[in-house]
Design a protein around this motif. Structure first.
Motif, PDB file in Angstrom:
ATOM      1  N   ILE A  12       0.844  -1.198   0.000  1.00 12.58           N
ATOM      2  CA  ILE A  12       0.000   0.000   0.000  1.00 12.58           C
ATOM      3  C   ILE A  12       0.876   1.243   0.000  1.00 12.58           C
ATOM      4  CG2 ILE A  12      -1.601   1.371   1.393  1.00 12.58           C
ATOM      5  CD1 ILE A  12      -2.957  -1.225   2.198  1.00 12.58           C
ATOM      6  N   GLU A  13       1.899   1.247   0.838  1.00 11.69           N
ATOM      7  CA  GLU A  13       2.814   2.387   0.873  1.00 11.69           C
ATOM      8  C   GLU A  13       3.493   2.576  -0.473  1.00 11.69           C
ATOM      9  OE1 GLU A  13       5.470   1.574   4.095  1.00 11.69           O
ATOM     10  OE2 GLU A  13       3.886   1.759   5.599  1.00 11.69           O
ATOM     11  N   TRP A  14       3.848   1.471  -1.129  1.00  8.62           N
ATOM     12  CA  TRP A  14       4.506   1.544  -2.423  1.00  8.62           C
ATOM     13  C   TRP A  14       3.569   2.120  -3.480  1.00  8.62           C
ATOM     14  CZ3 TRP A  14       4.162  -1.536  -7.068  1.00  8.62           C
ATOM     15  CH2 TRP A  14       5.229  -1.359  -7.941  1.00  8.62           C
ATOM     16  N   ILE A  15       2.320   1.627  -3.483  1.00 13.08           N
ATOM     17  CA  ILE A  15       1.363   2.073  -4.501  1.00 13.08           C
ATOM     18  C   ILE A  15       0.853   3.474  -4.214  1.00 13.08           C
ATOM     19  CG2 ILE A  15      -1.020   1.670  -5.272  1.00 13.08           C
ATOM     20  CD1 ILE A  15      -0.332  -1.167  -5.744  1.00 13.08           C
ATOM     21  N   GLU A  16       0.744   3.852  -2.961  1.00 15.40           N
ATOM     22  CA  GLU A  16       0.226   5.190  -2.643  1.00 15.40           C
ATOM     23  C   GLU A  16       1.323   6.243  -2.544  1.00 15.40           C
ATOM     24  OE1 GLU A  16      -2.197   4.874   0.839  1.00 15.40           O
ATOM     25  OE2 GLU A  16      -3.892   4.138  -0.322  1.00 15.40           O
ATOM     26  N   ARG A  81      -4.415   3.764 -10.113  1.00 14.69           N
ATOM     27  CA  ARG A  81      -5.612   4.112  -9.331  1.00 14.69           C
ATOM     28  C   ARG A  81      -6.487   2.875  -9.121  1.00 14.69           C
ATOM     29  NH1 ARG A  81      -4.765   8.964 -12.102  1.00 14.69           N
ATOM     30  NH2 ARG A  81      -5.918   8.364 -13.963  1.00 14.69           N
ATOM     31  N   ARG A  82      -6.629   2.044 -10.161  1.00 13.99           N
ATOM     32  CA  ARG A  82      -7.434   0.826 -10.028  1.00 13.99           C
ATOM     33  C   ARG A  82      -6.769  -0.146  -9.056  1.00 13.99           C
ATOM     34  NH1 ARG A  82      -7.557  -2.573 -14.973  1.00 13.99           N
ATOM     35  NH2 ARG A  82      -6.245  -3.943 -13.785  1.00 13.99           N
ATOM     36  N   TRP A  83      -5.456  -0.311  -9.168  1.00 15.71           N
ATOM     37  CA  TRP A  83      -4.742  -1.207  -8.262  1.00 15.71           C
ATOM     38  C   TRP A  83      -4.860  -0.741  -6.831  1.00 15.71           C
ATOM     39  CZ3 TRP A  83       0.401  -1.329 -11.433  1.00 15.71           C
ATOM     40  CH2 TRP A  83       0.229  -2.136 -12.551  1.00 15.71           C
ATOM     41  N   ARG A  84      -4.841   0.553  -6.631  1.00 14.10           N
ATOM     42  CA  ARG A  84      -4.950   1.099  -5.281  1.00 14.10           C
ATOM     43  C   ARG A  84      -6.268   0.662  -4.646  1.00 14.10           C
ATOM     44  NH1 ARG A  84      -4.508   7.369  -4.960  1.00 14.10           N
ATOM     45  NH2 ARG A  84      -2.329   6.904  -5.316  1.00 14.10           N
ATOM     46  N   MET A  85      -7.365   0.790  -5.388  1.00  7.09           N
ATOM     47  CA  MET A  85      -8.672   0.395  -4.848  1.00  7.09           C
ATOM     48  C   MET A  85      -8.718  -1.108  -4.598  1.00  7.09           C
ATOM     49  SD  MET A  85     -11.389   2.860  -6.868  1.00  7.09           S
ATOM     50  CE  MET A  85     -11.022   2.154  -8.465  1.00  7.09           C
ATOM     51  N   GLU A  86      -8.218  -1.897  -5.549  1.00 10.03           N
ATOM     52  CA  GLU A  86      -8.238  -3.350  -5.390  1.00 10.03           C
ATOM     53  C   GLU A  86      -7.369  -3.789  -4.212  1.00 10.03           C
ATOM     54  OE1 GLU A  86      -7.473  -5.553  -8.967  1.00 10.03           O
ATOM     55  OE2 GLU A  86      -8.781  -4.260 -10.142  1.00 10.03           O
ATOM     56  N   LEU A  87      -6.227  -3.165  -4.087  1.00 12.31           N
ATOM     57  CA  LEU A  87      -5.327  -3.524  -2.997  1.00 12.31           C
ATOM     58  C   LEU A  87      -5.950  -3.202  -1.645  1.00 12.31           C
ATOM     59  CD1 LEU A  87      -2.599  -4.677  -2.252  1.00 12.31           C
ATOM     60  CD2 LEU A  87      -1.666  -2.374  -2.371  1.00 12.31           C
ATOM     61  N   HIS A  88      -6.638  -2.069  -1.556  1.00 11.87           N
ATOM     62  CA  HIS A  88      -7.307  -1.726  -0.295  1.00 11.87           C
ATOM     63  C   HIS A  88      -8.354  -2.780   0.058  1.00 11.87           C
ATOM     64  CE1 HIS A  88      -5.719   2.046   1.183  1.00 11.87           C
ATOM     65  NE2 HIS A  88      -5.593   2.455  -0.072  1.00 11.87           N
ATOM     66  N   LYS A  89      -9.100  -3.255  -0.926  1.00  7.58           N
ATOM     67  CA  LYS A  89     -10.100  -4.300  -0.666  1.00  7.58           C
ATOM     68  C   LYS A  89      -9.431  -5.566  -0.144  1.00  7.58           C
ATOM     69  CE  LYS A  89     -13.289  -2.873  -4.314  1.00  7.58           C
ATOM     70  NZ  LYS A  89     -13.827  -3.260  -5.626  1.00  7.58           N
ATOM     71  N   VAL A  90      -8.351  -5.976  -0.799  1.00  8.03           N
ATOM     72  CA  VAL A  90      -7.656  -7.202  -0.405  1.00  8.03           C
ATOM     73  C   VAL A  90      -7.064  -7.061   0.997  1.00  8.03           C
ATOM     74  CG1 VAL A  90      -5.664  -8.660  -0.947  1.00  8.03           C
ATOM     75  CG2 VAL A  90      -7.192  -7.922  -2.773  1.00  8.03           C
ATOM     76  N   VAL A  91      -6.487  -5.923   1.286  1.00 11.69           N
ATOM     77  CA  VAL A  91      -5.893  -5.718   2.613  1.00 11.69           C
ATOM     78  C   VAL A  91      -6.979  -5.693   3.683  1.00 11.69           C
ATOM     79  CG1 VAL A  91      -4.652  -4.045   4.046  1.00 11.69           C
ATOM     80  CG2 VAL A  91      -3.795  -4.625   1.786  1.00 11.69           C
ATOM     81  N   GLU A  92      -8.121  -5.095   3.377  1.00  9.88           N
ATOM     82  CA  GLU A  92      -9.228  -5.102   4.333  1.00  9.88           C
ATOM     83  C   GLU A  92      -9.693  -6.527   4.607  1.00  9.88           C
ATOM     84  OE1 GLU A  92     -12.321  -2.517   2.969  1.00  9.88           O
ATOM     85  OE2 GLU A  92     -11.050  -0.737   3.097  1.00  9.88           O
ATOM     86  N   GLU A  93      -9.788  -7.348   3.554  1.00  4.28           N
ATOM     87  CA  GLU A  93     -10.172  -8.752   3.742  1.00  4.28           C
ATOM     88  C   GLU A  93      -9.138  -9.482   4.594  1.00  4.28           C
ATOM     89  OE1 GLU A  93     -10.690 -10.464  -0.123  1.00  4.28           O
ATOM     90  OE2 GLU A  93     -12.327  -9.094  -0.640  1.00  4.28           O
TER      91      GLU A  93
END
Length: 137
Positions: A12-16, A81-93
């Motif tokens: 997340i830090e890398w992508i954001e 931007r798409r990866w950021r949203m997908e990654l947040h979903k995966v990390v939340e799971e």
């Protein structure tokens, strides 16, 4: 558990943090290259006559290449931007699953160990009673 949570935040830090800055710089560089290539093509076209356009071949190719680089940088920014949203979903799971495991380890595991202790004690008592010539009373 903490290590897993920290490892989940590294991408997340890398992508954001790192990637948006990188692709902004690439987009800026590509935009500048397109501008420079346009100017070079215009200079070439001014130098030669309108009938002799084949002489600006290299400048046209450079402009095409710069435009492709600009498009690629735009696409990468959109993918980011798409990866950021997908990654947040995966990390939340992952965090939900880690919370479940943590809850299990903190509560259910303690109960299971206590139950095993009670079962072991009951088996010990049973074993003492069922052995012939058990303990003298």
């Amino acid at each position: 558990m903490v290590t897993l949570e920290l490892e989940a935040h590294r991408p997340i830090e890398w992508i954001e943090g790192d990637r948006p800055r990188y692709w902004r710089q690439e987009f800026r560089k590509a935009s500048e290259a397109v501008g420079e290539a346009r100017v070079a093509l215009e200079r070439c076209q001014v130098r030669i006559s309108n009938e002799d356009t084949k002489y600006c071949y290299d400048e046209r190719k450079a402009l095409e290449k710069a435009k492709c680089r600009l498009i690629a940088a735009e696409e990468k920014a959109q993918l980011l931007r798409r990866w950021r949203m997908e990654l947040h979903k995966v990390v939340e799971e992952l965090q939900v699953q880690l919370a479940r495991v943590k809850h299990y380890l903190e509560t259910d595991m303690v109960k299971a160990v206590a139950a095993l202790d009670r079962i072991a004690a009951a088996l010990d008592r049973y074993a003492e009673q069922s052995t012939p010539g058990g303990p003298a009373t």
